[in-house]
Design a protein around this motif. Structure first.
Motif, PDB file in Angstrom:
ATOM      1  N   VAL A 275     -16.430 -37.654 -61.845  1.00  0.00           N
ATOM      2  CA  VAL A 275     -17.413 -36.448 -60.829  1.00  0.00           C
ATOM      3  C   VAL A 275     -17.852 -38.084 -59.400  1.00  0.00           C
ATOM      4  O   VAL A 275     -17.449 -38.170 -58.211  1.00  0.00           O
ATOM      5  N   ALA A 276     -18.379 -38.984 -60.142  1.00  0.00           N
ATOM      6  CA  ALA A 276     -19.411 -40.099 -58.766  1.00  0.00           C
ATOM      7  C   ALA A 276     -17.745 -40.515 -58.047  1.00  0.00           C
ATOM      8  O   ALA A 276     -17.629 -40.694 -56.915  1.00  0.00           O
ATOM      9  N   ALA A 277     -17.176 -40.654 -59.085  1.00  0.00           N
ATOM     10  CA  ALA A 277     -15.623 -41.681 -58.171  1.00  0.00           C
ATOM     11  C   ALA A 277     -15.043 -40.248 -56.732  1.00  0.00           C
ATOM     12  O   ALA A 277     -14.962 -41.157 -55.967  1.00  0.00           O
ATOM     13  N   ILE A 278     -14.904 -39.479 -57.469  1.00  0.00           N
ATOM     14  CA  ILE A 278     -13.924 -38.831 -56.292  1.00  0.00           C
ATOM     15  C   ILE A 278     -15.594 -38.208 -55.076  1.00  0.00           C
ATOM     16  O   ILE A 278     -15.589 -37.844 -53.783  1.00  0.00           O
ATOM     17  N   GLN A 279     -16.398 -38.296 -55.425  1.00  0.00           N
ATOM     18  CA  GLN A 279     -17.746 -38.291 -54.129  1.00  0.00           C
ATOM     19  C   GLN A 279     -17.594 -39.259 -53.388  1.00  0.00           C
ATOM     20  O   GLN A 279     -17.831 -39.079 -52.353  1.00  0.00           O
ATOM     21  N   ALA A 280     -17.576 -40.750 -54.206  1.00  0.00           N
ATOM     22  CA  ALA A 280     -17.632 -41.774 -53.533  1.00  0.00           C
ATOM     23  C   ALA A 280     -15.789 -41.900 -53.248  1.00  0.00           C
ATOM     24  O   ALA A 280     -16.236 -43.069 -52.160  1.00  0.00           O
ATOM     25  N   GLY A 281     -15.755 -41.344 -53.099  1.00  0.00           N
ATOM     26  CA  GLY A 281     -13.617 -40.976 -52.595  1.00  0.00           C
ATOM     27  C   GLY A 281     -12.887 -41.830 -53.023  1.00  0.00           C
ATOM     28  O   GLY A 281     -11.823 -42.995 -52.352  1.00  0.00           O
ATOM     29  N   GLU A 282     -13.260 -42.943 -53.662  1.00  0.00           N
ATOM     30  CA  GLU A 282     -12.153 -43.732 -54.506  1.00  0.00           C
ATOM     31  C   GLU A 282     -11.163 -43.442 -55.161  1.00  0.00           C
ATOM     32  O   GLU A 282     -10.132 -43.070 -55.677  1.00  0.00           O
ATOM     33  N   ILE A 283     -10.765 -41.695 -55.375  1.00  0.00           N
ATOM     34  CA  ILE A 283      -9.943 -40.998 -56.128  1.00  0.00           C
ATOM     35  C   ILE A 283      -9.972 -39.624 -54.959  1.00  0.00           C
ATOM     36  O   ILE A 283     -11.080 -39.528 -54.272  1.00  0.00           O
ATOM     37  N   ASP A 284      -8.858 -39.618 -55.478  1.00  0.00           N
ATOM     38  CA  ASP A 284      -8.282 -37.690 -54.545  1.00  0.00           C
ATOM     39  C   ASP A 284      -8.588 -36.630 -54.955  1.00  0.00           C
ATOM     40  O   ASP A 284      -8.674 -35.307 -55.205  1.00  0.00           O
ATOM     41  N   VAL A 285      -7.828 -37.141 -56.098  1.00  0.00           N
ATOM     42  CA  VAL A 285      -8.281 -35.631 -57.630  1.00  0.00           C
ATOM     43  C   VAL A 285      -9.208 -36.381 -58.800  1.00  0.00           C
ATOM     44  O   VAL A 285      -8.093 -37.682 -59.978  1.00  0.00           O
ATOM     45  N   ALA A 286      -9.760 -35.651 -59.366  1.00  0.00           N
ATOM     46  CA  ALA A 286     -10.353 -35.482 -61.003  1.00  0.00           C
ATOM     47  C   ALA A 286     -10.450 -34.901 -61.707  1.00  0.00           C
ATOM     48  O   ALA A 286     -10.678 -33.172 -61.421  1.00  0.00           O
ATOM     49  N   TYR A 287      -9.573 -35.688 -62.720  1.00  0.00           N
ATOM     50  CA  TYR A 287      -9.714 -34.558 -64.308  1.00  0.00           C
ATOM     51  C   TYR A 287     -10.547 -33.833 -64.683  1.00  0.00           C
ATOM     52  O   TYR A 287     -11.061 -34.400 -65.184  1.00  0.00           O
TER      53      TYR A 287
ATOM     54  N   ILE B 151     -24.477 -46.052 -60.184  1.00  0.00           N
ATOM     55  CA  ILE B 151     -23.449 -45.524 -60.016  1.00  0.00           C
ATOM     56  C   ILE B 151     -23.471 -44.809 -58.818  1.00  0.00           C
ATOM     57  O   ILE B 151     -23.074 -44.752 -57.681  1.00  0.00           O
ATOM     58  N   LEU B 152     -24.665 -43.829 -59.563  1.00  0.00           N
ATOM     59  CA  LEU B 152     -24.801 -42.164 -58.417  1.00  0.00           C
ATOM     60  C   LEU B 152     -25.412 -43.609 -57.213  1.00  0.00           C
ATOM     61  O   LEU B 152     -25.549 -43.034 -55.959  1.00  0.00           O
ATOM     62  N   PHE B 153     -26.506 -43.994 -57.090  1.00  0.00           N
ATOM     63  CA  PHE B 153     -26.639 -44.981 -56.038  1.00  0.00           C
ATOM     64  C   PHE B 153     -26.202 -46.158 -55.702  1.00  0.00           C
ATOM     65  O   PHE B 153     -25.936 -45.707 -54.469  1.00  0.00           O
ATOM     66  N   PHE B 154     -25.831 -46.357 -55.789  1.00  0.00           N
ATOM     67  CA  PHE B 154     -24.902 -48.090 -55.746  1.00  0.00           C
ATOM     68  C   PHE B 154     -23.470 -47.661 -54.903  1.00  0.00           C
ATOM     69  O   PHE B 154     -23.096 -47.718 -53.861  1.00  0.00           O
ATOM     70  N   SER B 155     -22.720 -46.636 -55.777  1.00  0.00           N
ATOM     71  CA  SER B 155     -21.763 -46.531 -55.587  1.00  0.00           C
ATOM     72  C   SER B 155     -21.490 -45.485 -54.467  1.00  0.00           C
ATOM     73  O   SER B 155     -20.546 -45.337 -53.322  1.00  0.00           O
ATOM     74  N   VAL B 156     -21.985 -43.863 -55.094  1.00  0.00           N
ATOM     75  CA  VAL B 156     -21.538 -43.060 -54.186  1.00  0.00           C
ATOM     76  C   VAL B 156     -22.868 -42.747 -53.147  1.00  0.00           C
ATOM     77  O   VAL B 156     -22.573 -41.909 -52.132  1.00  0.00           O
ATOM     78  N   ARG B 157     -24.090 -42.916 -52.977  1.00  0.00           N
ATOM     79  CA  ARG B 157     -25.243 -42.887 -52.046  1.00  0.00           C
ATOM     80  C   ARG B 157     -25.144 -43.664 -51.107  1.00  0.00           C
ATOM     81  O   ARG B 157     -24.675 -44.131 -49.482  1.00  0.00           O
ATOM     82  N   LEU B 158     -25.147 -45.022 -51.423  1.00  0.00           N
ATOM     83  CA  LEU B 158     -25.116 -46.914 -50.708  1.00  0.00           C
ATOM     84  C   LEU B 158     -22.710 -46.889 -50.367  1.00  0.00           C
ATOM     85  O   LEU B 158     -22.905 -47.311 -49.441  1.00  0.00           O
ATOM     86  N   LYS B 159     -22.753 -46.845 -51.656  1.00  0.00           N
ATOM     87  CA  LYS B 159     -21.102 -46.918 -51.120  1.00  0.00           C
ATOM     88  C   LYS B 159     -20.701 -48.569 -51.148  1.00  0.00           C
ATOM     89  O   LYS B 159     -20.335 -48.840 -50.612  1.00  0.00           O
ATOM     90  N   TRP B 160     -21.867 -49.216 -51.478  1.00  0.00           N
ATOM     91  CA  TRP B 160     -21.932 -50.847 -51.806  1.00  0.00           C
ATOM     92  C   TRP B 160     -20.687 -51.279 -52.387  1.00  0.00           C
ATOM     93  O   TRP B 160     -19.317 -52.255 -52.490  1.00  0.00           O
ATOM     94  N   LEU B 161     -20.271 -50.389 -53.638  1.00  0.00           N
ATOM     95  CA  LEU B 161     -19.825 -50.935 -55.201  1.00  0.00           C
ATOM     96  C   LEU B 161     -18.898 -50.000 -55.824  1.00  0.00           C
ATOM     97  O   LEU B 161     -19.707 -48.589 -55.563  1.00  0.00           O
ATOM     98  N   PRO B 162     -17.865 -50.559 -56.178  1.00  0.00           N
ATOM     99  CA  PRO B 162     -17.160 -49.385 -56.763  1.00  0.00           C
ATOM    100  C   PRO B 162     -17.530 -48.567 -58.058  1.00  0.00           C
ATOM    101  O   PRO B 162     -18.559 -49.680 -58.763  1.00  0.00           O
ATOM    102  N   THR B 163     -17.325 -47.650 -58.551  1.00  0.00           N
ATOM    103  CA  THR B 163     -17.634 -46.575 -59.158  1.00  0.00           C
ATOM    104  C   THR B 163     -17.129 -46.725 -60.931  1.00  0.00           C
ATOM    105  O   THR B 163     -17.724 -46.934 -61.851  1.00  0.00           O
ATOM    106  N   GLY B 164     -15.876 -47.860 -60.742  1.00  0.00           N
ATOM    107  CA  GLY B 164     -15.741 -48.592 -62.047  1.00  0.00           C
ATOM    108  C   GLY B 164     -14.088 -48.859 -61.661  1.00  0.00           C
ATOM    109  O   GLY B 164     -13.883 -49.465 -60.901  1.00  0.00           O
ATOM    110  N   GLY B 165     -13.608 -49.480 -62.969  1.00  0.00           N
ATOM    111  CA  GLY B 165     -12.549 -50.129 -62.942  1.00  0.00           C
ATOM    112  C   GLY B 165     -12.829 -51.891 -63.398  1.00  0.00           C
ATOM    113  O   GLY B 165     -14.222 -51.952 -62.874  1.00  0.00           O
TER     114      GLY B 165
END
Lengths: 560, 305
Positions: A275-287, B151-165
């Motif tokens: 969910v976070a990844a799709i919100q952040a725009g890192e992915i296009d489809v979240a399964y 993740i919610l703060f730094f990746s989703v809100r601020l978009k500074w860092l990746p959510t994972g990987g």
């Protein structure tokens, strides 16, 4: 990923400005255009939609001719990139040797079967441009598409197909699905003749076996193949990073109509992280998002929450032959069904993301009959039926539930059902089982056998041939069948006769009888058909899942 | 001292053998992997065939003997699911786990030592209150929750860092902070209490009377003597990091040993489970042994006792 262009680099480009502002670091540059591999998987068949009757009907069987997706003027050239986030990693990268689960996300893109499915989940020719069923159904002759090549450039020949079918029959955990194949002959490079020990239409609907290159596999060995798999599917492997994901390149002009030139699959096991990844725009489809998250994401203007019906059936199995329980009496079985408020289960536990099950068959699946409507809850009638059967004061019943993520809300459903049954006077006790324990105990031949009713899953994956499932779960002798008497034998005969029929129309009409019997006699208690929720970045991609197909794919089977 | 070391070594080997017995029988008691591999409609005969292919039809004694013989050569057989050597899968995932573990450990030490020491030196002051708050939060907040919040703060809100990987330096930051948070909390508390005890001792007072600088008193005399419990806890938690931080790896999609362990346990993939558990046990036991050696270096009294 090791590739110079992947979703991380694109993500970096997207965030570059923000990061510069905050940490004074230049973002990574977006990657350049993808080099499209154009291995000649072209098709020279110009004919249209398959099947004997001339329509792409459900789970077709008899003689058919290929759709000309590749050469059709309506086919679309793959363009752009799509990034999927899925929950698990493939355990195996060979189509033949994989044992299911997340491996299908990979193999369905890289390998080709003789028959396949389109974007509606309907059967279409794939590596075979056409097939011909012998009048006595003793054999089926497949003609391969001409000019078809593997991703390493070598031609796909009948010898590769024969090798793949024989290897599959020898090593695959699914080899039981092809038990009716007697032998495979290859009179020429384009023709494959499959002889059967007995007529069986499942040969066509199963897709038979993923085709792998015989020579290449021999050259690199099993381990080498795992590291660099080669198929003839719509996508070629660019890179695989164990535990992280893989990147694929589209084979332009492929008859399965790849819609994106590049597809990245990223393994993100935690749903909240998807969910976070799709919100952040890192992915296009979240399964497969949690239902609660689906509601939350629906408010995001950039994200569309797509409801996906994988044609799954959830039901309670029960044992009519068990002398300790009164399941031999149809009235008791129906009383259990009428005690369950399945509408409330769907509404409350699934937030509407499921459908109440009627006869355990859905539209799109062979044997579906729109006239069959699900039973609705009727406690008064349930009590009357129990009383008529001699159980006015109820009986003790164990409800064997399933915990864990295998099926959404499964634990809650078991617990809710137990409470609902109490209202009809049935004294229930819940026994929740972890999947590994559950699968070790749900087979009627295992020891100890579970008493009571048992939470069960049944999927009629596209192209929607339910024969295997009915034989396995309802008919006498099935791996998960608790039926021992006349009813089980009746199901067995119905389905065994059904698979001997040649045309999909005949099979569908005949299969309706089986589902009507299932509806009338309630040998199992149908519950619901759950949907999957996927998040799609609608501002970035246009993509839809295939009904009846759990796996997310960037192709449509034919031009839309 | 030699006798002590030999005795510890023998104890370690016995413990390791005990682990092999335990893991072998616990996995077998958890269910039949063949049933998880075959499709639902597989017949009993097909299940039996898969069981035979996996060698699960042999007696437990034979299976254990084969497991033990292979384990000595670090050959745990092929994974049931991947059909590749189990050790290869472990080796594939080890670098990711090692990087995360070392990063989190170093980060924890860098943060916890100054915070713990300053909290003790300035007992009751605002910094001490800050240190105690850090310790309380770190221990009370589940890493799953902390990870998602980051993740919610730094990746989703601020978009500074990746959510994972695991790609690029920035992908290390959030998992490192998340994984180290518990160790930081434990170490801050431990360092603070150990230091408070040592700072009250006679030899520290004597050091001060000798006119040594405060830095020399605190770090050279007090901290070294307070270090024994800190080394023990830090080393064992580091060993835990090395054997897989399941929650952190899952939240951040980190391709490490922890995730492999969980998926293998759920799939009853005995060869992989056995390889990971035995590797983890070896790391723990070796770490314990090294901690014993460290005691000898830190505290000469142990050496001569």
């Amino acid at each position: 990923m090791n590739s110079p262009e992947n979703y991380w680099t694109k993500k970096a480009a997207r965030y570059a400005t923000t990061r510069r502002r905050f940490i004074g670091t230049a973002g990574a540059a977006a990657a350049g255009a993808t080099a499209l591999a154009t291995v000649g998987c072209g098709d020279d068949d110009e004919a249209s939609t398959p099947t004997a009757s001339g329509t792409a009907s459900t789970a077709g069987t008899a003689s058919a001719t290929a759709t000309g997706a590749a050469s059709s003027p309506t086919s679309t050239a793959p363009k752009g990139a799509i990034r999927f986030a899925i929950g698990d990693q493939p355990e195996n990268y060979s189509g033949i040797r994989q044992s299911g689960g997340a491996s299908f996300f990979f193999t369905t893109n890289v390998f080709e079967n003789l028959t396949g499915i389109d974007a509606q989940g309907k059967l279409i020719p794939a590596a075979a441009s056409k097939w011909e069923v012998a009048p006595d159904f003793s054999k089926v002759t497949f003609t391969l598409r001409s000019g078809m090549t593997f991703h390493n450039g070598t031609p796909v020949t009948s010898e590769d197909v024969a090798y793949s079918i024989n290897t599959y029959k020898a090593v695959s955990v699914f080899k039981g699905n092809l038990a009716f194949i007697d032998k495979v002959e290859t009179p020429d490079a384009q023709t494959v003749i499959v002889s059967l020990t007995q007529p069986d239409a499942r040969l066509i609907t199963s897709g038979i076996a993923p085709i792998e290159p015989k020579k290449y596999t021999a050259d690199v060995g099993e381990d080498g193949f795992q590291k660099k798999p080669v198929g003839s599917g719509p996508y070629k492997v660019r890179s695989i990073t164990p535990g992280e994901g893989w990147v694929l390149d589209a084979q332009a002009g492929h008859w399965r109509n790849p819609t994106f030139s590049e597809a990245t699959y990223k393994v993100v096991p935690e749903a909240q992280s998807r969910v976070a990844a799709i919100q952040a725009g890192e992915i296009d489809v979240a399964y497969n998002l949690p239902y609660l998250q689906g509601d939350a994401l629906a408010n995001d203007k950039n994200i569309e929450v797509v409801k996906h019906n994988p044609w799954e059936n959830i039901y309670f199995n029960l044992d009519p032959g068990d002398s300790k329980l009164p399941f031999g009496d149809t009235r008791v079985r129906k009383a259990i069904l009428l005690s369950l408020d399945r509408e409330t289960i769907v509404k409350s536990l699934f937030r509407g993301n499921a459908a109440v099950a009627g006869a355990l068959v859905q539209e799109g699946v062979m044997g579906y009959d729109a006239a069959i409507k699900p039973y609705t809850r009727d406690i008064k009638e349930a009590k009357a039926l129990l009383s008529a059967a001699g159980y006015a004061s109820g009986f003790d019943l164990q409800v064997n539930g399933l915990v864990g993520g295998r099926s959404p809300q499964s634990q809650q459903v078991g617990e809710a059902a137990a409470e609902m049954l109490k209202e009809a006077g049935i004294r229930t006790k819940v026994n929740n089982l972890e999947y590994g324990i559950w699968i070790n105990t749900v087979r009627p031949t295992t020891d100890p056998v579970l008493d009571g009713i048992i939470f069960q899953l049944w999927s009629d994956a596209a192209p929607g041939d339910p024969a295997n499932r009915i034989l396995g779960s309802v008919a006498t002798g099935g791996a998960y069948s608790y039926q021992k008497g006349q009813l089980g034998d009746q199901f067995k005969k119905l389905v065994e006769d059904n698979v001997k029929l040649k045309t999909p129309e005949e099979r569908s009409i005949h299969m309706k009888q089986a589902f009507k019997l299932l509806y009338d006699e309630v040998p199992i208690i149908p519950l619901y058909h759950p949907y999957l929720l996927h998040g799609v970045r609608k501002d970035k991609v246009s993509w839809k899942p295939i009904p009846g197909y759990t796996y997310l794919v960037p192709w449509t089977g034919r031009a839309l | 001292m030699v006798r002590l070391l030999v005795s510890r070594l023998l104890q370690s080997l016995v413990a390791l053998w005990g682990v092999t017995v335990l893991i072998f029988f616990v996995t077998r008691a958890s269910g039949d992997p063949a049933l998880l591999l075959v499709p639902p409609q597989a017949t009993d005969a097909e299940v039996a065939e898969v069981r035979k292919d996996l060698g699960l039809d042999e007696s437990y004694v034979v299976q254990y003997a084969k497991f033990l013989e292979g384990a000595v050569r670090l050959d745990f057989g092929d994974s049931y699911r991947n059909r590749r050597p189990a050790m290869d899968l472990v080796k594939e995932r080890m670098p990711a786990t090692l990087q995360l573990a070392v990063g989190a450990f170093v980060f924890a030490i860098v943060v916890a030592v100054p915070v713990g020491v300053l909290s003790a030196v300035r007992q009751g002051g605002w910094f001490d209150r800050f240190g105690k708050a850090v310790a309380l939060l770190g221990q009370a907040m589940p890493s799953f929750w902390l990870g998602l919040l980051l993740i919610l703060f730094f990746s989703v809100r601020l978009k500074w860092l990746p959510t994972g990987g695991r790609d690029g330096w920035d992908s290390y930051l959030l998992p490192t902070v998340t994984l180290s948070s518990y160790l930081i909390a434990v170490l801050v508390r431990l360092i603070r209490s150990s230091m408070l005890e040592v700072l009250r001792s006679e030899y520290v007072k004597f050091a001060r009377l000798r006119g040594l600088s405060e830095y020399s008193v605190v770090m050279k005399h007090a901290f070294k003597n307070a270090a024994i419990p800190i080394v023990t806890v830090a080393a064992l938690l580091f060993a835990a990091f090395l054997t897989g931080a399941v929650v952190t790896e899952t939240v951040f999609s980190w391709p490490g040993i922890g995730r492999l362990a969980v998926s293998s346990i759920l799939a009853r993939d005995f060869p992989v489970v056995q390889a990971i558990v035995l590797l983890s046990a070896t790391i723990y036991i070796t770490t314990n042994f090294l901690v014993d050696l460290a005691y000898l270096w830190i505290d000469p009294r142990i050496r001569f006792s």
